[in-house]
Design an enzyme around this catalytic site. Structure first.
Site, PDB file in Angstrom:
ATOM      1  N   SER A 122       0.867  -1.182   0.000  1.00 34.31           N
ATOM      2  CA  SER A 122       0.000   0.000   0.000  1.00 34.31           C
ATOM      3  C   SER A 122       0.900   1.227   0.000  1.00 34.31           C
ATOM      4  O   SER A 122       2.057   1.153   0.435  1.00 34.31           O
ATOM      5  CB  SER A 122      -0.873  -0.008   1.258  1.00 34.31           C
ATOM      6  OG  SER A 122      -1.488   1.256   1.451  1.00 34.31           O
ATOM      7  N   TYR A 158      -2.273  -0.748  10.237  1.00 34.94           N
ATOM      8  CA  TYR A 158      -2.342  -1.128   8.818  1.00 34.94           C
ATOM      9  C   TYR A 158      -1.084  -0.665   8.093  1.00 34.94           C
ATOM     10  O   TYR A 158      -0.440  -1.438   7.374  1.00 34.94           O
ATOM     11  CB  TYR A 158      -3.602  -0.515   8.191  1.00 34.94           C
ATOM     12  CG  TYR A 158      -3.733  -0.744   6.700  1.00 34.94           C
ATOM     13  CD1 TYR A 158      -4.290  -1.925   6.211  1.00 34.94           C
ATOM     14  CD2 TYR A 158      -3.320   0.230   5.777  1.00 34.94           C
ATOM     15  CE1 TYR A 158      -4.428  -2.136   4.840  1.00 34.94           C
ATOM     16  CE2 TYR A 158      -3.450   0.028   4.420  1.00 34.94           C
ATOM     17  CZ  TYR A 158      -4.003  -1.156   3.942  1.00 34.94           C
ATOM     18  OH  TYR A 158      -4.124  -1.356   2.586  1.00 34.94           O
TER      19      TYR A 158
HETATM   20  P1  NDP Z   1     -11.467  -5.844   0.494  1.00 35.03           P
HETATM   21  O1  NDP Z   1     -11.732  -5.500   1.914  1.00 35.03           O
HETATM   22  O2  NDP Z   1     -12.433  -5.451  -0.544  1.00 35.03           O
HETATM   23  O3  NDP Z   1     -11.143  -7.383   0.359  1.00 35.03           O
HETATM   24  C1  NDP Z   1     -10.271  -7.992   1.258  1.00 35.03           C
HETATM   25  C2  NDP Z   1     -10.448  -9.479   1.197  1.00 35.03           C
HETATM   26  O4  NDP Z   1      -9.650 -10.053   2.247  1.00 35.03           O
HETATM   27  C3  NDP Z   1     -11.887  -9.904   1.460  1.00 35.03           C
HETATM   28  O5  NDP Z   1     -12.238 -10.957   0.602  1.00 35.03           O
HETATM   29  C4  NDP Z   1     -11.850 -10.358   2.908  1.00 35.03           C
HETATM   30  O6  NDP Z   1     -12.785 -11.347   3.236  1.00 35.03           O
HETATM   31  C5  NDP Z   1     -10.444 -10.933   2.997  1.00 35.03           C
HETATM   32  N1  NDP Z   1     -10.033 -11.008   4.387  1.00 35.03           N
HETATM   33  C6  NDP Z   1     -10.010 -10.009   5.294  1.00 35.03           C
HETATM   34  N2  NDP Z   1      -9.685 -10.489   6.503  1.00 35.03           N
HETATM   35  C7  NDP Z   1      -9.499 -11.821   6.348  1.00 35.03           C
HETATM   36  C8  NDP Z   1      -9.178 -12.882   7.226  1.00 35.03           C
HETATM   37  N3  NDP Z   1      -9.018 -12.673   8.526  1.00 35.03           N
HETATM   38  N4  NDP Z   1      -9.065 -14.132   6.738  1.00 35.03           N
HETATM   39  C9  NDP Z   1      -9.263 -14.371   5.437  1.00 35.03           C
HETATM   40  N5  NDP Z   1      -9.591 -13.414   4.542  1.00 35.03           N
HETATM   41  C10 NDP Z   1      -9.709 -12.162   4.999  1.00 35.03           C
HETATM   42  O7  NDP Z   1     -10.032  -5.164   0.206  1.00 35.03           O
HETATM   43  P2  NDP Z   1      -9.304  -4.820  -1.156  1.00 35.03           P
HETATM   44  O8  NDP Z   1      -9.693  -5.761  -2.218  1.00 35.03           O
HETATM   45  O9  NDP Z   1      -9.401  -3.376  -1.358  1.00 35.03           O
HETATM   46  O10 NDP Z   1      -7.800  -5.091  -0.708  1.00 35.03           O
HETATM   47  C11 NDP Z   1      -7.017  -6.141  -1.199  1.00 35.03           C
HETATM   48  C12 NDP Z   1      -5.587  -5.829  -0.876  1.00 35.03           C
HETATM   49  O11 NDP Z   1      -5.181  -4.619  -1.512  1.00 35.03           O
HETATM   50  C13 NDP Z   1      -5.317  -5.620   0.615  1.00 35.03           C
HETATM   51  O12 NDP Z   1      -4.072  -6.189   0.942  1.00 35.03           O
HETATM   52  C14 NDP Z   1      -5.240  -4.109   0.755  1.00 35.03           C
HETATM   53  O13 NDP Z   1      -4.456  -3.727   1.857  1.00 35.03           O
HETATM   54  C15 NDP Z   1      -4.610  -3.738  -0.560  1.00 35.03           C
HETATM   55  N6  NDP Z   1      -4.825  -2.362  -0.984  1.00 35.03           N
HETATM   56  C16 NDP Z   1      -6.052  -1.945  -1.420  1.00 35.03           C
HETATM   57  C17 NDP Z   1      -6.245  -0.667  -1.862  1.00 35.03           C
HETATM   58  C18 NDP Z   1      -7.569  -0.168  -2.354  1.00 35.03           C
HETATM   59  O14 NDP Z   1      -7.678   1.033  -2.682  1.00 35.03           O
HETATM   60  N7  NDP Z   1      -8.584  -0.990  -2.451  1.00 35.03           N
HETATM   61  C19 NDP Z   1      -5.127   0.303  -1.859  1.00 35.03           C
HETATM   62  C20 NDP Z   1      -3.888  -0.220  -1.390  1.00 35.03           C
HETATM   63  C21 NDP Z   1      -3.757  -1.516  -0.982  1.00 35.03           C
HETATM   64  P3  NDP Z   1     -14.355 -11.012   3.435  1.00 35.03           P
HETATM   65  O15 NDP Z   1     -14.846 -10.785   2.056  1.00 35.03           O
HETATM   66  O16 NDP Z   1     -14.872 -12.219   4.067  1.00 35.03           O
HETATM   67  O17 NDP Z   1     -14.400  -9.788   4.289  1.00 35.03           O
END
Ligand code: NDP
Length: 251
Positions: free
Chosen positions: A157, A170
């Site tokens: 990130s 985070y």
């Molecule tokens: P979302 O919150 O939309 O999706 C995250 C996913 O991770 C979900 O499917 C969620 O499951 C899963 N997850 C969260 N906690 C757990 C857990 N304890 N065990 C298993 N699965 C888990 O996030 P994004 O798609 O936006 O983010 C994806 C990645 O990109 C992350 O690493 C984030 O830090 C990074 N990122 C995103 C940005 C953005 O603008 N979107 C910017 C910079 C980095 P569930 O669906 O069940 O909640």
């Protein structure tokens, strides 16, 4: 500045014969990555905490004629070393190699000053974003070593490359993610066929982004699908030789 080579376009079967595990595959970027990898021929292993979401991704891939995915319902907040070693052992009974590992699942945690950050939530964020990624990578290394060319991608990130107020655990977890990537890449670069990189997606319209920026109109940012060629490139053999790099999908 994109890291994609000029004019790079993926072959439709760029990932044929590859098996790729994606964490957080049920939603957001992880879901888009799973669908994209499957559309390019990969067998995908969908790991996430909400089984119904993984089932929906599974159904879409099967309906589109993709290779039948595997589903691994797992809450990364709860897993320990023994659990993940057992998981790797189970996987090894059905697949003999792992070609790709996308560490994508993350917890946003509190958007608060460090002075007010809950220690319990801090630990949870570190567990999901860093500790589980370390343990899962370690457990899966023997299978990654069996692949002719394997790619491990950690999701970073902007706040993991330059700290910012109120991003708390985070941001710190994403700095640790970069460190994990660098150490692993340096250890494996010379002695294995495994390349290890981190990818900062940039602002993308997902549930996490909407939670972090509730006042921002969702249409401000691209949908995950529009940027998937970056993830696809890193999982394809075209990125052979790229190792230990902190990459970004958007400038
Ligand atoms: P979302 O919150 O939309 O999706 C995250 C996913 O991770 C979900 O499917 C969620 O499951 C899963 N997850 C969260 N906690 C757990 C857990 N304890 N065990 C298993 N699965 C888990 O996030 P994004 O798609 O936006 O983010 C994806 C990645 O990109 C992350 O690493 C984030 O830090 C990074 N990122 C995103 C940005 C953005 O603008 N979107 C910017 C910079 C980095 P569930 O669906 O069940 O909640």
């Amino acid at each position: 500045m994109t890291f994609l080579p000029d004019q790079w376009t993926p072959q439709s079967d760029a990932l044929a014969g590859k098996t790729i595990l994606i964490t957080g595959a049920g939603d957001g970027i992880g879901k888009a990555a799973a669908l994209t990898f499957a559309r390019h021929g990969a067998e995908v292993l969908l790991l996430g905490r909400t089984e119904a979401k993984l089932d929906a991704v599974y159904d879409t891939i099967v309906a589109e004629g993709g290779v039948e995915p595997g589903i691994i319902p797992t809450d990364l907040a709860q897993v320990g070393h023994d659990h993940l070693i057992a998981l790797a052992g189970e996987l090894a009974t059905s697949i003999h190699k792992l070609d790709g590992l996308l560490h994508n699942a993350s917890l946003l945690g509190d958007r608060k000053p460090l002075a007010q950050t809950s220690a319990a939530l801090w630990h949870q964020v570190m567990q999901v974003n860093v500790n589980s990624a370390f343990m899962l990578t370690q457990a899966l290394l023997p299978m990654l070593e069996q692949a002719p060319l394997a790619s491990v991608v950690f999701t970073s990130s902007g706040v993991g490359r330059k700290g910012r107020a109120f991003w708390g655990g985070y941001a710190v977890s994403k700095f640790a993610t970069e460190g994990l990537m660098q150490v692993l890449a340096d250890e494996l670069g010379e002695i294995s066929n495994i390349r290890v990189n981190s990818l900062n997606p940039g602002a993308i319209n997902t549930a996490m982004r909407r939670t972090a920026y509730p006042a921002e109109p969702p249409t401000t940012n691209p949908d995950p699908e529009t940027l998937m060629h970056h993830w696809l490139f890193l999982m394809s053999d075209d990125s052979k030789g790229i190792n230990g790099q902190a990459l970004s999908a958007q400038s």
